[in-house]
Design a protein around this motif. Structure first.
Motif, short mmCIF file in Angstrom:
data_model
loop_
_atom_site.label_atom_id
_atom_site.label_comp_id
_atom_site.label_asym_id
_atom_site.label_seq_id
_atom_site.Cartn_x
_atom_site.Cartn_y
_atom_site.Cartn_z
N GLY A 141 0.95 -1.42 0.41
CA GLY A 141 -0.25 0.01 -0.03
C GLY A 141 0.66 1.22 -0.35
N LEU A 142 1.95 1.12 0.93
CA LEU A 142 2.95 2.65 0.92
C LEU A 142 3.00 2.90 -0.72
CD1 LEU A 142 4.14 2.42 4.52
CD2 LEU A 142 2.57 3.86 3.12
N LEU A 143 4.45 1.49 -1.01
CA LEU A 143 5.02 1.98 -2.49
C LEU A 143 3.65 1.26 -3.69
CD1 LEU A 143 7.96 -1.35 -2.05
CD2 LEU A 143 8.24 1.42 -1.46
N MET A 144 2.97 1.36 -3.44
CA MET A 144 1.99 2.21 -4.95
C MET A 144 1.49 3.11 -4.64
SD MET A 144 0.87 -1.01 -6.99
CE MET A 144 -0.56 -0.32 -7.76
N GLY A 145 1.26 3.89 -3.72
CA GLY A 145 0.77 4.98 -2.92
C GLY A 145 2.18 6.49 -3.33
N LEU A 146 3.31 5.46 -3.58
CA LEU A 146 4.88 6.38 -3.13
C LEU A 146 4.78 6.29 -4.86
CD1 LEU A 146 6.94 7.74 -3.46
CD2 LEU A 146 8.30 5.61 -2.75
N PHE A 147 4.26 5.35 -5.87
CA PHE A 147 4.33 5.01 -7.02
C PHE A 147 3.69 5.97 -7.56
CE2 PHE A 147 2.95 3.22 -10.70
CZ PHE A 147 4.25 3.14 -11.65
N PHE A 148 2.13 6.26 -7.76
CA PHE A 148 1.28 7.46 -7.95
C PHE A 148 1.90 8.30 -8.30
CE2 PHE A 148 -1.60 3.32 -7.43
CZ PHE A 148 -1.79 3.19 -8.57
N THR A 149 2.73 8.15 -6.47
CA THR A 149 2.81 10.32 -6.54
C THR A 149 3.97 10.64 -7.38
OG1 THR A 149 2.16 9.87 -4.11
CG2 THR A 149 3.62 11.51 -4.55
N ALA A 150 5.14 8.97 -7.05
CA ALA A 150 6.05 9.61 -8.38
C ALA A 150 6.09 9.95 -9.92
CB ALA A 150 7.22 8.90 -8.09
N VAL A 151 4.36 8.84 -10.12
CA VAL A 151 4.37 9.73 -11.42
C VAL A 151 3.64 11.01 -11.40
CG1 VAL A 151 2.51 8.11 -12.83
CG2 VAL A 151 3.96 7.16 -11.87
N GLY A 152 3.08 11.77 -10.60
CA GLY A 152 2.51 12.87 -10.62
C GLY A 152 4.41 13.96 -10.54
N MET A 153 4.92 12.94 -10.02
CA MET A 153 6.51 14.21 -10.25
C MET A 153 7.56 14.29 -11.23
SD MET A 153 7.55 14.32 -6.05
CE MET A 153 7.75 12.17 -6.29
N SER A 154 6.81 13.40 -12.26
CA SER A 154 7.51 12.89 -13.27
C SER A 154 7.14 13.69 -14.75
CB SER A 154 7.58 11.66 -13.90
OG SER A 154 6.58 10.51 -13.92
N VAL A 155 5.82 13.55 -14.56
CA VAL A 155 4.68 14.67 -15.59
C VAL A 155 5.63 15.81 -16.52
CG1 VAL A 155 3.03 15.59 -16.72
CG2 VAL A 155 2.69 13.52 -14.80
N ASP A 156 6.33 15.79 -17.46
CA ASP A 156 7.32 17.23 -17.41
C ASP A 156 6.25 18.53 -18.32
OD1 ASP A 156 9.13 19.01 -18.39
OD2 ASP A 156 10.41 17.16 -20.08
N PHE A 157 5.70 19.12 -17.50
CA PHE A 157 5.17 20.10 -18.25
C PHE A 157 6.03 20.89 -19.01
CE2 PHE A 157 2.84 18.48 -14.08
CZ PHE A 157 1.24 18.64 -15.24
N GLY A 158 7.42 21.16 -19.04
CA GLY A 158 8.05 21.24 -20.07
C GLY A 158 7.99 21.26 -21.35
N ALA A 159 8.09 19.66 -21.58
CA ALA A 159 7.75 19.36 -22.72
C ALA A 159 6.19 19.88 -22.57
CB ALA A 159 8.35 17.73 -23.18
N PHE A 160 5.10 20.03 -21.99
CA PHE A 160 4.18 19.87 -22.41
C PHE A 160 3.49 21.73 -22.93
CE2 PHE A 160 -0.42 22.15 -20.56
CZ PHE A 160 -0.64 21.34 -21.05
N LEU A 161 4.48 22.69 -22.09
CA LEU A 161 3.87 23.98 -22.60
C LEU A 161 5.10 24.37 -23.62
CD1 LEU A 161 5.09 25.48 -18.77
CD2 LEU A 161 2.82 25.33 -19.55
N ALA A 162 5.90 23.48 -23.70
CA ALA A 162 6.53 24.10 -25.56
C ALA A 162 5.68 23.49 -26.30
CB ALA A 162 7.89 22.16 -25.26
N GLN A 163 4.99 22.58 -25.98
CA GLN A 163 4.09 21.99 -27.22
C GLN A 163 2.14 21.46 -26.40
OE1 GLN A 163 5.72 19.98 -31.30
NE2 GLN A 163 7.21 19.01 -28.88
#
Length: 601
Positions: A269-291
């Motif tokens: 349970g703890l690691l699954m929560g950490l995984f989803f949180t890490a996925v949220g942190m890994s979203v590269d909004f730089g690539a999103f804002l560029a295009q």
């Protein structure tokens, strides 16, 4: 700015403790809460956490634990029964989605190699998000949940050849081809070693550890087992989750299955929560804002293609109409292995780092959309299919009765009537809507709902009740309720109905000591009446019934440690019949002696 591990843990826990309850209260679900928490504390939010790649890599161990625990719930026979849906439906889903995505990419002007790798990666779905959603919504045993699990398992298998294929399309493909046979041999050797170790080494090792009587050492061994298998799989380029799933299946009929589940569940349970949180942190909004328009267009195109294909396949698979859209939404996002496929594509110089980054952000954003699509399903689609016999669970005001009865069929009703006659309050749960409505007409306090849901059981007063009567017809639901009660409400004394001998032993495995087989006592009483009709006295008939009951219970207890050893069980059954025959023969001789003495008087 560098932060200590302790500070990172503080931020991670604080963010999830705040975000997840709020998200669930708003009806957004726990997964979206974790994702939003990750976005908030990540590089494109408050920048409180750095080293996202390391956290994401570590947190993938939560998916590994999830697949191991799922494997523990599937014995090899049940897994074999799913072969058609795993390899048939799974291959069809990956093939159809890859073909459609490849065609769309080529139509947009992408080179065929780039289009192929992008299509392969995007055809995969997120095992973590889909399985966590199924578990959160208690949908694992529904047709959509079963089909989704089978396809996700095939995708984990298919990811291995996909990752192996990518270098062949890039620079140095010829050199890669020379190593192909060696890689195949390594993979085969590792799988064979895993099967052999699972059969002949894991159980003796667990038996040795269990004899120490140290629970923490057993927990450490369980973690060591999963980590070692994951590392071994990773060392030969295989899916860690797939390897640990196979190990779980090999241990599914082990006597230590439930101990492993209870020890590893909190870490999962703890690691699954950490995984989803890490996925949220890994979203590269730089690539999103560029295009931004390109990224949004690609995400929408991915969702449209996969949802359309999955919806049509759901019809082909025979999934009920009410679950077809749910099935399509569950598997519509990109998956964790897409990150690996696109990374391999960039390393093989099939496409640039910029293209890989663009594809990664598309996958990450598609993961964020899944909880939103499920909310859309709940609000707009699901209500259309609730007009039949199924309905939403009753809203239960907090109850304080000392007894909870789960299942109010013929078995549960007798218990309920006895309690009512003695003015003992009980809260009753049943999943048959018609039955609930009928019983309410006769004054029973009955609530409609699934007793295996933790929130419903808590509302029924499980935190303050003393006794839980498990009288559910379905064996799997019965065992699931016992597991839930043992985990969340350990103070409850459980009294259970056993449908058959296997169910009886499964309940004993879970520590239930007050068990009644539903037909055993009725059969005994009818046998006693039969003896009376044949001329035996009432006392004699009752004595036979009592001796048979005592002998049967002794035999059950003696056979329990060996009930998974079929030859030993057969031997003990024969011995038990011989003992019963001898006992009745002695009783007959004693009866004859008493008759002769009475005649002589």
């Amino acid at each position: 700015m560098e932060h200590s591990l302790l500070f990172n843990a503080l931020i991670y826990l604080a963010a999830t403790v705040l975000a997840v309850p709020i998200a669930k209260r708003l009806g957004l679900g726990a997964v979206l809460g974790y994702l939003l928490a990750g976005i908030a504390i990540g590089p494109w939010g408050l920048r409180l956490i750095e080293g996202v790649e390391v956290i994401l890599s570590f947190s993938e161990f939560g998916v590994v634990l999830l697949l191991f625990l799922i494997g523990l719930g599937l014995d090899p026979k049940r897994l074999w029964s799913l072969r058609r849906s795993i390899f048939g439906w799974g291959a069809l889903q990956v093939g159809v989605c890859t073909l459609l995505l490849f065609g769309a990419a080529v139509a947009l002007g992408a080179a065929w190699k780039i289009a192929l790798i992008a299509a392969l990666g995007l055809s995969l779905s997120s095992t973590a998000i889909a399985l966590a959603t199924l578990d959160e919504r208690n949908l694992t045993r529904t047709p959509a949940g079963s089909a989704g699990f089978s396809i996700l398992l095939f995708q984990d298998i298919a990811a291995i050849p996909m990752i192996a294929l990518v270098p062949f399309l890039g620079a140095g493909a010829r050199a890669q081809a020379d190593d192909g046979w060696m890689v195949a041999l390594k993979v085969s050797a590792v799988l064979m070693a895993l099967v052999l170790c699972g059969r002949y080494l894991m159980r003796p090792a667990m038996r040795f550890i269990a004899k120490t009587g140290s629970r923490e050492i057993f927990t450490s061994f369980a973690l060591l087992l999963v980590i070692a298998i994951g590392w071994l799989m990773q060392s030969v380029g295989m899916s860690m989750a797939l390897g640990t799933f196979l190990a779980g299946v090999l241990l599914a009929d082990s006597e230590y299955r439930h101990a492993l589940e209870s020890d590893l569940e909190p870490f999962k349970g703890l690691l699954m929560g950490l995984f989803f949180t890490a996925v949220g942190m890994s979203v590269d909004f730089g690539a999103f804002l560029a295009q931004p328009f390109l990224v949004v267009g690609l995400v929408l195109a991915l969702l449209a293609i996969k949802i359309g294909a999955l919806y049509l396949l759901a019809k082909w698979f025979g999934i009920p109409r009410g679950e077809q859209a749910l099935f399509a939404f569950l598997l519509s996002q990109g998956g964790e292995f897409a990150f690996v496929v696109f990374g391999a594509g960039a390393a093989a110089q099939v496409f640039s780092e910029q293209v890989a980054s663009l594809l990664v952000v598309v996958v990450a954003l598609s993961m964020v959309t899944t909880p939103l699509l499920l909310i859309l399903y709940d609000k707009l689609i699901a209500p259309r299919f609730r007009l039949d016999k199924r309905r939403a669970a009753d809203r239960i005001e907090p109850q304080e009765a000392p007894v909870i009865i789960a299942g109010f069929g013929r078995f549960g009703q007798i218990i309920g009537r006895m309690l009512l006659a003695n003015r003992i309050r009980a809260t009753v749960l049943d999943h048959d809507a018609d039955q609930v409505d009928l019983l309410r007409k006769f004054g029973f306090t009955v609530f409609y709902g699934d007793a295996t849901r933790a929130d419903l059981l808590r509302a029924a007063g499980a935190a303050t009740a003393r006794l839980l009567v498990v009288a559910i017809d379905d064996v799997e639901d019965s065992l699931a309720l016992v597991d839930l009660a043992r985990r969340d409400f350990p103070h409850l004394t459980i009294l259970a109905r056993a449908r058959n001998l296997t169910h009886y032993y499964d309940l004993m495995d879970r520590g239930v000591t007050i068990i009644e087989r539903e037909t055993f006592e009725a059969s005994l009483q009818l046998g006693g009446k039969l003896l009376q009709e044949l001329g035996h006295s009432r006392a004699r008939a009752q004595n036979v019934v009592n001796k048979f009951r005592e002998h049967n219970l002794r035999l059950l207890q003696a056979a329990y440690p060996h009930y998974k050893d079929q030859p030993q069980m057969i031997s003990m059954a024969k011995q038990g019949r011989k003992e019963l025959e001898d006992m009745f023969a002695r009783d007959a001789e004693a009866l004859q002696a008493e008759t002769r003495e009475a005649a002589n008087r």
